[in-house]
Design a protein around this motif. Structure first.
Motif, PDB file in Angstrom:
ATOM      1  N   GLY A   3     -20.833   9.740   4.388  1.00 26.53           N
ATOM      2  CA  GLY A   3     -19.571   9.430   4.479  1.00 26.53           C
ATOM      3  C   GLY A   3     -18.480  10.598   4.783  1.00 26.53           C
ATOM      4  N   LEU A   4     -17.445  10.498   4.342  1.00 25.77           N
ATOM      5  CA  LEU A   4     -16.323  11.758   4.684  1.00 25.77           C
ATOM      6  C   LEU A   4     -16.989  12.955   4.653  1.00 25.77           C
ATOM      7  CD1 LEU A   4     -13.020  10.293   3.557  1.00 25.77           C
ATOM      8  CD2 LEU A   4     -14.158   9.835   5.594  1.00 25.77           C
ATOM      9  N   ILE A   5     -18.040  13.106   3.853  1.00 20.11           N
ATOM     10  CA  ILE A   5     -18.346  14.605   3.538  1.00 20.11           C
ATOM     11  C   ILE A   5     -19.088  15.276   4.790  1.00 20.11           C
ATOM     12  CG2 ILE A   5     -19.923  16.141   2.059  1.00 20.11           C
ATOM     13  CD1 ILE A   5     -19.036  14.123  -0.129  1.00 20.11           C
ATOM     14  N   ARG A   6     -19.523  14.642   5.741  1.00 19.56           N
ATOM     15  CA  ARG A   6     -20.155  15.159   6.986  1.00 19.56           C
ATOM     16  C   ARG A   6     -19.783  14.152   8.182  1.00 19.56           C
ATOM     17  NH1 ARG A   6     -23.256  19.357   7.378  1.00 19.56           N
ATOM     18  NH2 ARG A   6     -23.560  19.457   5.160  1.00 19.56           N
ATOM     19  N   LEU A   7     -18.948  14.768   8.755  1.00 21.74           N
ATOM     20  CA  LEU A   7     -18.439  13.733   9.899  1.00 21.74           C
ATOM     21  C   LEU A   7     -18.729  14.517  11.134  1.00 21.74           C
ATOM     22  CD1 LEU A   7     -15.222  12.784   8.490  1.00 21.74           C
ATOM     23  CD2 LEU A   7     -16.984  11.383   8.537  1.00 21.74           C
ATOM     24  N   ARG A   8     -18.724  13.761  12.520  1.00 20.51           N
ATOM     25  CA  ARG A   8     -18.632  14.245  13.690  1.00 20.51           C
ATOM     26  C   ARG A   8     -17.407  14.632  14.114  1.00 20.51           C
ATOM     27  NH1 ARG A   8     -23.597  10.336  15.597  1.00 20.51           N
ATOM     28  NH2 ARG A   8     -25.205  11.929  15.422  1.00 20.51           N
ATOM     29  N   GLU A   9     -16.482  14.268  13.653  1.00 21.37           N
ATOM     30  CA  GLU A   9     -14.932  14.287  13.891  1.00 21.37           C
ATOM     31  C   GLU A   9     -13.945  14.313  12.548  1.00 21.37           C
ATOM     32  OE1 GLU A   9     -13.606  11.189  16.932  1.00 21.37           O
ATOM     33  OE2 GLU A   9     -11.628  11.839  16.427  1.00 21.37           O
ATOM     34  N   PHE A  10     -13.228  15.566  12.571  1.00 18.72           N
ATOM     35  CA  PHE A  10     -12.726  15.495  11.229  1.00 18.72           C
ATOM     36  C   PHE A  10     -11.600  16.374  11.504  1.00 18.72           C
ATOM     37  CE2 PHE A  10     -14.250  19.848  11.539  1.00 18.72           C
ATOM     38  CZ  PHE A  10     -15.613  19.837  11.981  1.00 18.72           C
ATOM     39  N   THR A  11     -10.682  16.403  10.428  1.00 15.69           N
ATOM     40  CA  THR A  11      -9.469  17.049  10.349  1.00 15.69           C
ATOM     41  C   THR A  11      -9.300  18.435   9.517  1.00 15.69           C
ATOM     42  OG1 THR A  11      -8.050  14.972  10.592  1.00 15.69           O
ATOM     43  CG2 THR A  11      -6.939  17.161   9.927  1.00 15.69           C
ATOM     44  N   MET A  12      -9.004  19.472   9.989  1.00 13.04           N
ATOM     45  CA  MET A  12      -9.476  20.883   9.451  1.00 13.04           C
ATOM     46  C   MET A  12      -7.728  21.549   9.354  1.00 13.04           C
ATOM     47  SD  MET A  12     -12.274  22.595  11.941  1.00 13.04           S
ATOM     48  CE  MET A  12     -12.829  23.675  10.593  1.00 13.04           C
ATOM     49  N   CYS A  13      -7.612  22.310   8.441  1.00 17.19           N
ATOM     50  CA  CYS A  13      -6.256  22.810   8.407  1.00 17.19           C
ATOM     51  C   CYS A  13      -6.976  24.426   8.115  1.00 17.19           C
ATOM     52  CB  CYS A  13      -5.400  22.847   7.041  1.00 17.19           C
ATOM     53  SG  CYS A  13      -4.913  20.915   7.078  1.00 17.19           S
ATOM     54  N   GLU A  14      -6.338  25.366   9.030  1.00 20.01           N
ATOM     55  CA  GLU A  14      -6.988  26.718   9.050  1.00 20.01           C
ATOM     56  C   GLU A  14      -6.053  27.716   9.311  1.00 20.01           C
ATOM     57  OE1 GLU A  14     -11.352  26.909  10.464  1.00 20.01           O
ATOM     58  OE2 GLU A  14     -10.190  26.424  12.249  1.00 20.01           O
ATOM     59  N   ILE A  15      -5.903  28.593   8.434  1.00 22.68           N
ATOM     60  CA  ILE A  15      -4.964  29.803   8.208  1.00 22.68           C
ATOM     61  C   ILE A  15      -5.604  30.958   8.663  1.00 22.68           C
ATOM     62  CG2 ILE A  15      -3.772  31.160   6.839  1.00 22.68           C
ATOM     63  CD1 ILE A  15      -3.634  28.795   5.014  1.00 22.68           C
ATOM     64  N   GLU A  16      -5.203  31.794   9.638  1.00 20.95           N
ATOM     65  CA  GLU A  16      -5.598  33.148  10.120  1.00 20.95           C
ATOM     66  C   GLU A  16      -4.607  34.167   9.655  1.00 20.95           C
ATOM     67  OE1 GLU A  16      -8.817  32.988  11.090  1.00 20.95           O
ATOM     68  OE2 GLU A  16      -8.755  30.748  11.222  1.00 20.95           O
ATOM     69  N   HIS A  17      -4.869  34.810   8.544  1.00 22.15           N
ATOM     70  CA  HIS A  17      -3.717  35.851   8.191  1.00 22.15           C
ATOM     71  C   HIS A  17      -4.313  37.263   8.757  1.00 22.15           C
ATOM     72  CE1 HIS A  17      -1.219  37.488   4.987  1.00 22.15           C
ATOM     73  NE2 HIS A  17      -1.878  38.462   5.138  1.00 22.15           N
ATOM     74  N   PHE A  18      -3.588  37.685   9.568  1.00 20.66           N
ATOM     75  CA  PHE A  18      -3.841  38.902  10.109  1.00 20.66           C
ATOM     76  C   PHE A  18      -3.322  40.282   9.478  1.00 20.66           C
ATOM     77  CE2 PHE A  18      -3.671  35.747  13.590  1.00 20.66           C
ATOM     78  CZ  PHE A  18      -4.868  35.819  14.223  1.00 20.66           C
ATOM     79  N   VAL A  19      -3.920  41.102   9.175  1.00 22.32           N
ATOM     80  CA  VAL A  19      -3.758  42.231   8.276  1.00 22.32           C
ATOM     81  C   VAL A  19      -4.467  43.519   8.974  1.00 22.32           C
ATOM     82  CG1 VAL A  19      -5.540  41.676   6.806  1.00 22.32           C
ATOM     83  CG2 VAL A  19      -3.643  42.754   5.912  1.00 22.32           C
ATOM     84  N   ASP A  20      -3.736  44.632   8.374  1.00 22.02           N
ATOM     85  CA  ASP A  20      -4.188  46.167   8.694  1.00 22.02           C
ATOM     86  C   ASP A  20      -5.513  46.005   7.635  1.00 22.02           C
ATOM     87  OD1 ASP A  20      -4.965  48.702   8.800  1.00 22.02           O
ATOM     88  OD2 ASP A  20      -2.618  49.479   8.610  1.00 22.02           O
ATOM     89  N   PRO A  21      -6.562  46.422   8.557  1.00 15.49           N
ATOM     90  CA  PRO A  21      -7.874  46.543   7.611  1.00 15.49           C
ATOM     91  C   PRO A  21      -7.870  47.734   6.549  1.00 15.49           C
ATOM     92  CG  PRO A  21      -8.273  47.242  10.079  1.00 15.49           C
ATOM     93  CD  PRO A  21      -6.808  46.556   9.957  1.00 15.49           C
ATOM     94  N   ASN A  22      -6.952  48.695   6.782  1.00 14.04           N
ATOM     95  CA  ASN A  22      -6.906  49.797   5.729  1.00 14.04           C
ATOM     96  C   ASN A  22      -6.016  49.287   4.724  1.00 14.04           C
ATOM     97  OD1 ASN A  22      -8.757  51.541   7.078  1.00 14.04           O
ATOM     98  ND2 ASN A  22      -7.342  51.961   8.475  1.00 14.04           N
ATOM     99  N   ASN A  23      -5.163  48.294   4.935  1.00 13.23           N
ATOM    100  CA  ASN A  23      -4.334  47.837   3.725  1.00 13.23           C
ATOM    101  C   ASN A  23      -4.402  46.305   3.669  1.00 13.23           C
ATOM    102  OD1 ASN A  23      -2.315  47.465   1.992  1.00 13.23           O
ATOM    103  ND2 ASN A  23      -0.663  48.450   3.532  1.00 13.23           N
ATOM    104  N   LYS A  24      -5.137  45.841   2.988  1.00 14.33           N
ATOM    105  CA  LYS A  24      -5.247  44.519   2.574  1.00 14.33           C
ATOM    106  C   LYS A  24      -4.745  44.158   1.335  1.00 14.33           C
ATOM    107  CE  LYS A  24      -9.367  43.855   5.522  1.00 14.33           C
ATOM    108  NZ  LYS A  24     -10.723  43.517   5.477  1.00 14.33           N
ATOM    109  N   SER A  25      -3.632  44.701   1.003  1.00  9.60           N
ATOM    110  CA  SER A  25      -2.552  44.279  -0.314  1.00  9.60           C
ATOM    111  C   SER A  25      -1.674  43.156   0.102  1.00  9.60           C
ATOM    112  CB  SER A  25      -1.845  45.410  -0.547  1.00  9.60           C
ATOM    113  OG  SER A  25      -0.828  45.904   0.054  1.00  9.60           O
ATOM    114  N   HIS A  26      -1.189  42.567  -0.765  1.00  9.84           N
ATOM    115  CA  HIS A  26      -0.515  41.344  -0.346  1.00  9.84           C
ATOM    116  C   HIS A  26       0.759  41.391  -1.306  1.00  9.84           C
ATOM    117  CE1 HIS A  26       1.240  37.291   0.057  1.00  9.84           C
ATOM    118  NE2 HIS A  26       0.301  37.150   0.974  1.00  9.84           N
TER     119      HIS A  26
END
Lengths: 678, 678
Positions: free
Chosen positions: A286-309
């Protein structure tokens, strides 16, 4: 950790896992060959799987009532979702969401937008699904995004190799004529299947003489099948393209615009909600393995030398169930830890990753996932994408087992550097150095007159290319010219030849105050269909003493419809009150379902409960006294209060958007005791 | 109708149109051959086009300031939207929406859902984009959804035939050496181009010796290019599929489930919001012609014999600018009419169509379309899809001319009957007859024993097929058996042979109380990108006396960000107040942009105006007195009021969702006079 009497039964299984966890550690320490390590990892996974199955089997069954048959019946009957193109025979892996499923999905997406984009000030994008091949070549999807399949050598029918083996093993094991030793051997295969490569699977197929389950014909060796849907853009057929397998790439190729939009500053996060497409070989579940699906994605860009938040401090005491790689290797259970501790002892790689794990957890709580059936499992080193540094999956326990629903990964700078290489665009950020430093510059300075004369209109492009060369590239160029008298330079699609006198190599020192760098990317990636399925399972209930009355106890914020409007009888004199109620609801954008059929109120409540409507507004004979009032019922507790028609829109809107809880409403408004709620 | 001095200049052009309108009417009356009528229609369209161009040229220019260069600059610079995959060279017809465009689009969609799905109690669906070929074969898209293209005979490069001719004509006409008579001839071609078929275009290409504009090579004859993106589902390549060109088909194939969900009752409306895909040959004009776009579609299913609408009475006095087919034929201008009149005099075919035209108009007003630049244009008979009975396009006037943004069509029962034919599923509704009627039944009753013996497992399918046969089909079958002794019956994918003794034909009379029928479909179909583009054009402004200060005067409900949060200085003592403001905004899901940079307040206002932020919250030195207050500025009028921090979330939420107008807010809260708003 389970109850002591259960834990006792798990001791040998835990020890069996730990044995191989320890073995792998020592193999790695000794620098053993990769194949040895891989073999040990497969065995580790097989033992982990046995442990997990046993744990689930022993877990107390009363966490919640669940009857998959009744559950699926209700979903189908009330059209939450169903197979696409069913009247044409249907297509596996494609589902259509009906009115209930569609509204629930839209609510989950709106909440996601609120929880992440709005509250974290993210930059939301909406990019194209159609993606040219060169973009996905750079991202690695064209070469590596595939599953193993085998073909029926006569009919050409295809099977996903691991599924084929699994089905074969299960069938043989069910056969009472199969000997115990063969069963044991086959179960071993099943346990290790996840880690098998093409050769491993081919060996199993040959050894056990596995044939096509449909025709009995011979099967091919496993071949890699790319999971992207191919198409072409434009009429000539020259521009090969795919439907995007994830939304992330759309964000990466827009990195420069986003950085500019953010005034050049890091960190920032971009988000995208949209469809992804994967041409699964034989999708099920069923909904667990679909050929067409809705995703929500976040790409958080950060200095590799400072990954504090900056907001990590606020969440550091938040508890999560963490199933670390280390515990998995030790056969130890998942453990509850405050995220602050987990980051402090480097269990979770950095603050930003940890912060997002908490935000993901809070989102999953808001949509209605049972916290007892949610854990974060760390990827083992060999499970991670080759570019990732750390990855934790939010896994939800359903009747299909633990399902990966959100991945939270540190992708490092893999994607940005790949697209930079492919396009020549510098997808980098700049930072001011704490103190200036002196660097060696090597430049290839063009002799503009000469190049201009020879390459005419192309000259400008050559100048730009020369400017873009890295230090190493200039040195290569110099070497080539010194040894051969000329050198080739890739310039867009073409290659141009540079003679000795076309360029001068210039070396000098320069004091620099800023530095360019590829940002790291922390990526939380959500599969909305899987989360929705889990929430539906977790919220499925039946009323005490009435097995027929099944319903969904959905959080009001995700419920497809927020309230029902039920006149106690179909007497037309209620119409003006109904009209006033409806217009209050519309004013506050509250969705409602009117049921003025002649059934008893109790039966009508049961019908609205079944589709997860949390609130019920009833117009009764008392409603007519001025000022008009109605009763409001909360489906989970079946309690009721009485309130003015003028308040009903605002109150249901507040109750449905977490601005007010039911118990708060009960403190403001008088309780209403109903005569009968069958 | 324009001003008298303008109307005077239009008289001859109007007369020229009417001449051909009358000619067409008389040709139709006389039953003239279709080619004659088509030729006259082409001439009519050419004359209409001239009239319209003149009307636009003469229209007063001060409707609104518009400078396309500045406009596009602002959109690009603030990343409303931009070309997809630009770092890879870009793909025409594909656009990515940046943070501003994405939020605006999401707001337009949410409003659409509220305005239509919620307020009209529609059943919303979310269906698959991937669509198997047989579905689109039945809908007619595989055979008819195409444009004419020509190919460069040597390089294979493709051009859309009509665009090629248009560009050629424009180029020749710009050439000062071209004679007046040739120009005249070419302009005639341009005017008629829209109605040209392949032969017409081929004649032009041959006569004017048109070559590839890129290489100068010979061109092929026009060939039909299907505009759907092809792909394949699953690994074998056997299941051919397309990306859906519209969302409508997903609704039609779910008709049975929807009817059931609605308890078998008509009328009801289903809606879908989602992506459509069209592989345009050479897309231009930004958001107006895209290869991937967001559609919102409604399919309202209704009894073909009763297309009245229960809420029509409420809207009957609503005025619309209608440009009827009749007026178009007469060279008359569009006219303002209450929809009640238009339906009464059969100008608009029925109440349901009329009701939706009003709802569409109201939606377009809410999102910010200028009512003076909006009209409903009726399709002329030859423009309509072959199955439609009446169709009105909501057209919006932009700098590209009148653009079709919403189509409101009566599709009759075309789609449902096509899918019924293709699948054998009865996609019909049932109604109770006012009085029972006697009907003749002819049945093909199978001899089950005989058929079962011969066809074994297939027998059941044959019985079902025999039951489904229509009266006409049974008679055909009977005839065949009588004449040939046996008959062929299509049964799923196969054909089976029925011998004489396999079936008995039974005739009898039956009293029936209900009747099955194919519902008619009224379809409003929205192109969100086109509407968004129009709204952006219509809302683009510049401040009086300051050409540099351009901004978007967007309705708050669609504005990408609802308010800005601006501390008067970056003094850290404002931080607690800022924090309180932000948490109020989050509580009411109000999007905001904080700008605590050091620029003057006036400059910061200008920056937020530029991206269409309607409200500005400023924290100043007065804010600190208890209870904390802030000022609230409305960007369009630049007026300000002062209100408590505790109220700010609710008030901006109300102002941004049309629950409160700015002038209402001004009546509640004291005016604030600012010192400087540069």
């Amino acid at each position: 950790m389970a109850a002591p009497e259960i834990e006792e039964q798990l001791i040998p299984l835990r020890a069996a896992v730990k044995e191989f966890g320890d073995l792998i550690r020592s193999l790695k320490e000794k620098g053993a060959p990769k194949t040895d390590i891989d073999r040990a990892v497969n065995e580790l996974k097989a033992r982990k799987k046995k442990l997990e199955e046993r744990e689930l089997a022993l877990a107390p069954k009363n966490i919640s009532f669940f009857d998959r048959l009744k559950f699926e019946d209700l979903l189908k009957q009330r059209f939450f979702y169903d197979q696409s193109f069913a009247i044409y025979g249907g297509v596996t892996g494609l589902y259509d969401f009906g009115p209930m499923g569609c509204a629930m999905k839209a609510n989950m997406i709106n909440l996601w937008r609120n929880h992440f984009v709005l509250q974290e000030n993210m930059l939301e994008l909406d990019c194209s699904v159609l993606t040219p091949e060169n973009v996905l070549k750079a991202s690695g999807h064209v070469d590596r995004f595939s599953d193993w399949m085998v073909k029926d050598l006569k009919t050409g029918e295809c099977f996903r190799a691991d599924h084929l083996i699994k089905n074969f093993v299960e069938k043989i094991c069910e056969d009472t004529k199969t000997s115990a030793s063969v069963k044991e051997e086959l179960k071993e295969i099943l346990a290790k299947l996840e880690g098998f490569n093409d050769a491993d699977m081919h060996n199993v197929i040959v050894k056990h003489n596995i044939k096509s389950p449909v025709t009995g014909n011979e099967l091919s060796e496993p071949i890699a099948f790319n999971l992207m849907f191919p198409t072409m853009i434009g009429p000539t057929g020259d521009l090969k393209a795919y439907l995007r397998p994830e939304t992330a790439q759309g964000i990466f190729v827009n990195f420069k615009r986003l950085l500019e939009f953010n005034q050049g500053k890091l960190p920032f996060a971009a988000a995208q909600i949209g469809s992804g497409f994967r041409n699964e070989i034989s999708p099920r579940q069923g909904l667990i393995r679909l050929r067409e699906f809705t995703m929500c994605e976040i790409e958080h860009f950060v200095d590799p030398n400072n990954k504090s938040h900056p907001k990590f401090e606020r969440v550091k005491d938040y508890n999560l169930i963490l199933f670390s790689g280390c515990n998995q290797m030790d056969g130890a259970p998942a453990e509850i830890l405050p995220i602050g501790n987990a980051v402090a002892k480097k269990l979770v790689a950095n603050e930003t990753l940890g912060y997002y794990m908490v935000r993901v957890h809070k989102y999953l709580m808001r949509v209605g996932v049972d916290p007892k059936r949610l854990r974060f499992r760390q990827h083992l080193a060999n499970e991670m994408a080759h570019y990732a540094c750390d990855c934790w999956d939010a896994e939800i326990l359903t009747s299909y087992g633990w399902i990966e629903c959100v991945g939270v990964a540190d992708r490092a700078c893999y994607d940005l550097s790949q697209h930079s290489k492919a396009t020549g665009e510098k997808l980098v950020a700049e930072k001011v150095l704490s103190e200036p430093k002196v660097v060696q510059i090597i430049e290839a300075v063009p002799n503009k007159a000469v190049i201009g004369k020879i390459y005419k209109t192309e000259a400008k492009q050559i100048f730009t290319r020369l400017e873009q060369l890295t230090l190493e590239e200039v040195e290569m160029l110099e070497k080539e010219i010194v040894s051969a008298g000329n050198a080739k330079l890739r310039c867009g699609d073409k290659e141009v030849e540079l003679q000795k006198d076309y360029i001068t190599i210039k070396r000098y020192e320069k004091k620099v105050y800023t530095e360019e760098f590829f940002p790291s990317v922390i990526e939380p990636s959500f599969g909305i269909g899987r989360i929705m399925y889990s929430v539906l399972e977790h919220s499925f209930r039946q009323r005490e003493n009435d097995e027929q009355r099944v319903y969904f106890a959905l959080p009001p914020i995700v419920a497809p419809i927020k309230c029902s409007v039920l006149p106690i009888s179909s007497n037309p004199r209620f119409e003006p009150i109904m009209d006033a109620v409806r217009s209050e609801l519309v004013k506050f954008s509250v969705s409602y379902k009117q049921d003025d059929s002649s059934g008893s109120l109790g039966r009508r409540y049961a019908r609205t409960d079944a589709i997860g409507i949390p609130f019920g507004i009833t117009i009764d004979f008392e409603s007519e006294s001025e000022p008009w009032t109605v009763t409001l019922r909360y489906s989970i507790t079946m309690e009721q209060i009485r309130l003015k028609v003028n308040d009903v829109g605002k109150i249901v809107a507040d109750l449905s958007s977490e601005r007010m809880s039911w118990s708060e409403a009960q403190q403001i408004y008088p309780k209403f005791e109903q005569k009968s709620d069958a």
